[in-house]
Design a protein around this motif. Sequence first.
Motif, short mmCIF file in Angstrom:
data_model
loop_
_atom_site.label_atom_id
_atom_site.label_comp_id
_atom_site.label_asym_id
_atom_site.label_seq_id
_atom_site.Cartn_x
_atom_site.Cartn_y
_atom_site.Cartn_z
N ALA A 4 0.83 -1.21 0.00
CA ALA A 4 0.00 0.00 0.00
C ALA A 4 0.87 1.25 0.00
CB ALA A 4 -0.93 0.01 1.22
N SER A 5 0.54 2.17 -0.88
CA SER A 5 1.25 3.45 -0.95
C SER A 5 0.33 4.49 -1.57
CB SER A 5 2.52 3.31 -1.79
OG SER A 5 3.15 4.57 -1.96
N THR A 6 0.49 5.74 -1.14
CA THR A 6 -0.28 6.82 -1.74
C THR A 6 0.18 7.08 -3.17
OG1 THR A 6 1.26 8.41 -0.76
CG2 THR A 6 -0.78 7.96 0.45
N VAL A 7 1.39 6.62 -3.50
CA VAL A 7 1.90 6.71 -4.87
C VAL A 7 1.88 5.29 -5.44
CG1 VAL A 7 3.86 7.33 -6.34
CG2 VAL A 7 3.38 8.66 -4.27
N LEU A 8 0.95 5.03 -6.33
CA LEU A 8 0.72 3.66 -6.79
C LEU A 8 1.92 3.07 -7.51
CD1 LEU A 8 -1.58 1.70 -6.44
CD2 LEU A 8 -2.46 2.38 -8.68
N ASP A 9 2.72 3.89 -8.17
CA ASP A 9 3.92 3.37 -8.85
C ASP A 9 4.89 2.77 -7.85
OD1 ASP A 9 3.06 3.97 -11.38
OD2 ASP A 9 4.21 5.84 -11.57
N ASN A 10 4.97 3.34 -6.65
CA ASN A 10 5.83 2.77 -5.61
C ASN A 10 5.32 1.41 -5.16
OD1 ASN A 10 7.56 4.98 -5.61
ND2 ASN A 10 6.46 6.03 -3.96
N ALA A 11 4.00 1.30 -5.00
CA ALA A 11 3.41 0.01 -4.63
C ALA A 11 3.66 -1.03 -5.73
CB ALA A 11 1.92 0.17 -4.39
N LYS A 12 3.60 -0.61 -6.98
CA LYS A 12 3.84 -1.53 -8.10
C LYS A 12 5.30 -1.98 -8.12
CE LYS A 12 0.15 0.13 -11.14
NZ LYS A 12 -0.17 0.85 -12.41
N GLU A 13 6.21 -1.09 -7.74
CA GLU A 13 7.63 -1.47 -7.67
C GLU A 13 7.84 -2.57 -6.63
OE1 GLU A 13 12.01 0.51 -6.66
OE2 GLU A 13 10.33 1.82 -7.19
N VAL A 14 7.20 -2.41 -5.47
CA VAL A 14 7.29 -3.42 -4.41
C VAL A 14 6.65 -4.72 -4.87
CG1 VAL A 14 6.54 -3.99 -2.06
CG2 VAL A 14 7.42 -1.70 -2.59
N GLN A 15 5.55 -4.61 -5.56
CA GLN A 15 4.86 -5.78 -6.10
C GLN A 15 5.81 -6.63 -6.96
OE1 GLN A 15 1.81 -4.94 -9.15
NE2 GLN A 15 0.42 -6.26 -8.00
N LYS A 16 6.57 -5.95 -7.80
CA LYS A 16 7.51 -6.67 -8.69
C LYS A 16 8.69 -7.25 -7.92
CE LYS A 16 6.35 -3.93 -12.77
NZ LYS A 16 6.83 -2.87 -13.71
N LEU A 17 9.17 -6.54 -6.91
CA LEU A 17 10.32 -7.01 -6.14
C LEU A 17 10.03 -8.31 -5.39
CD1 LEU A 17 11.63 -3.73 -4.45
CD2 LEU A 17 12.82 -5.06 -6.19
N PHE A 18 8.82 -8.41 -4.83
CA PHE A 18 8.51 -9.51 -3.92
C PHE A 18 7.78 -10.68 -4.57
CE2 PHE A 18 9.40 -6.15 -0.96
CZ PHE A 18 9.88 -6.77 0.18
N SER A 19 7.05 -10.44 -5.63
CA SER A 19 6.20 -11.49 -6.18
C SER A 19 7.01 -12.62 -6.81
CB SER A 19 5.26 -10.90 -7.23
OG SER A 19 4.32 -10.02 -6.64
N ASN A 20 6.55 -13.84 -6.56
CA ASN A 20 7.14 -15.02 -7.18
C ASN A 20 6.07 -16.11 -7.28
OD1 ASN A 20 7.01 -16.27 -4.60
ND2 ASN A 20 9.05 -15.50 -4.06
N SER A 21 6.48 -17.35 -7.47
CA SER A 21 5.52 -18.42 -7.72
C SER A 21 4.63 -18.75 -6.53
CB SER A 21 6.25 -19.69 -8.17
OG SER A 21 7.13 -20.14 -7.15
N TYR A 22 5.06 -18.36 -5.32
CA TYR A 22 4.26 -18.67 -4.13
C TYR A 22 3.90 -17.44 -3.29
CZ TYR A 22 8.77 -18.32 -1.70
OH TYR A 22 9.97 -17.87 -1.21
#
Length: 340
Positions: free
Chosen positions: A161-179
Motif C-alpha cells: 500500500a502506498s499513496t503513490v501507486l507506482d511505488n506500490a507496483k515497484e514493491v509488487q515486482k520485487l517480492f512477487s514469485n511463484s508462491y
Amino acid sequence: MVMAEKIAVLGAGSWGSTLANMLVENGHSVMLWARNQEQVDRLNTEHRNPEYMKDLVYSDQLVATTDMRAAVKDASVLLIVIPTKGLRQVAHQLDQLLGELRQRPLIIHATKGLEQNTYKRPSEMLEEEIAPDHRRGIVVLSGPSHAEDVAIKDMTAVTAASTVLDNAKEVQKLFSNSYFRVYTNDDVIGAEFGAALKNIIAIGAGALQGLGYHDNARAALITRGLAEIRRLGVAFGANPMTFIGLSGVGDLVVTATSKNSRNWRAGYQLGQGQKLADVIQNMGMVIEGVYTTKAAYELSRKRQVKMPITEALYEVLYSGKDIKDAISQLMSRDLTSEIE
C-alpha cells in the motif's frame, strides 16, 4: 524479468529474515541488519537463525551485518521490519546515514502496531524521522503472512500500500514469485490500521480457546472484531473496502486462528490462567497486540469510537479484570443492530 536490486533489510526477526531470504531467492542482492553479533555470525556461517526460525536454512548468498551503514550503502530499497517501539529510533539513525551517504531509497515497512502515547502509525513515524530528500517514497507491506509458512513456500498473498501507486507496483515486482503474490492498494491508513488492530483480536481469540470455547465463539469474535477495526480506521480516513481485503480480514483471520501467531499464543496462555508478565517473559519476542490494545483503547476514547472488545481486553491486560467476567459483560451488553 525483474532487474536485480541492492536491498537492505533492517530487522532479523522471524519476518525480516524470512523476507530477506526470499528476496535473495528472487535474485536480489540483500544485506540483513541486526544488532546482535552472535545472531549475525550464525546467519553468515551456519545460515541459521534458531531464536526466530529454528527450521529454516537460509541462502548462503544472504549477508548479515551489525553495521547499518554497510547494509544501507548503495541500497536502492530499504525494508524495515522493526517492532513498533523501536521503529522511531531506527528511523532516526537511518535518516542520518542516508544524509551522509546522499541516498534516496524507496522505504518499505512491515511493522504492525501503533506508537504508544502518540498513536502514530508506522508510516507517520517514518515520515517524521526520515527527511523527504532521503526517501523516494514509503510503502506498507502487510497481509496474512506467517513467516513459518512463507519459509516453506506456502502460497501467500499480501498487500503493498502506498499513496503513490507506482511505488506500490515497484514493491509488487520485487517480492512477487511463484508462491508469494502481492496486490497493490493506495489506502495506507486502512492497511496500517488493519495490520495493527488485528493483533488485539488475535489475543482475544487465543484467550477464548484457552478458556475452552469453540468455533462459534471464535467466529463471533473475529467478525465483531473486524467491525471495530473498520470503525476506528474509517474514523481516521481509511477506505472501508480495505478491511475486507488482505490487510484487513485476511490478516485478521490468519492471526486469530493460528498457533504461529505470538498474539494468539499469548491470548491462549492468558485464557489458561497465566499472568501477563509471565506470558511476555516466556514469549521471548515482542507481542505487539499487548501494546496496541492500550494505544487503540486510548485512541478510541479520544475519537469516541465504540470498541467494546478492545475495551474488554484492555481491562484484562491493564486493569487485572478477570477474563471470564469481561466475556460475560460483553455478552450482556445492550442489544443492538449488526450494522452499527
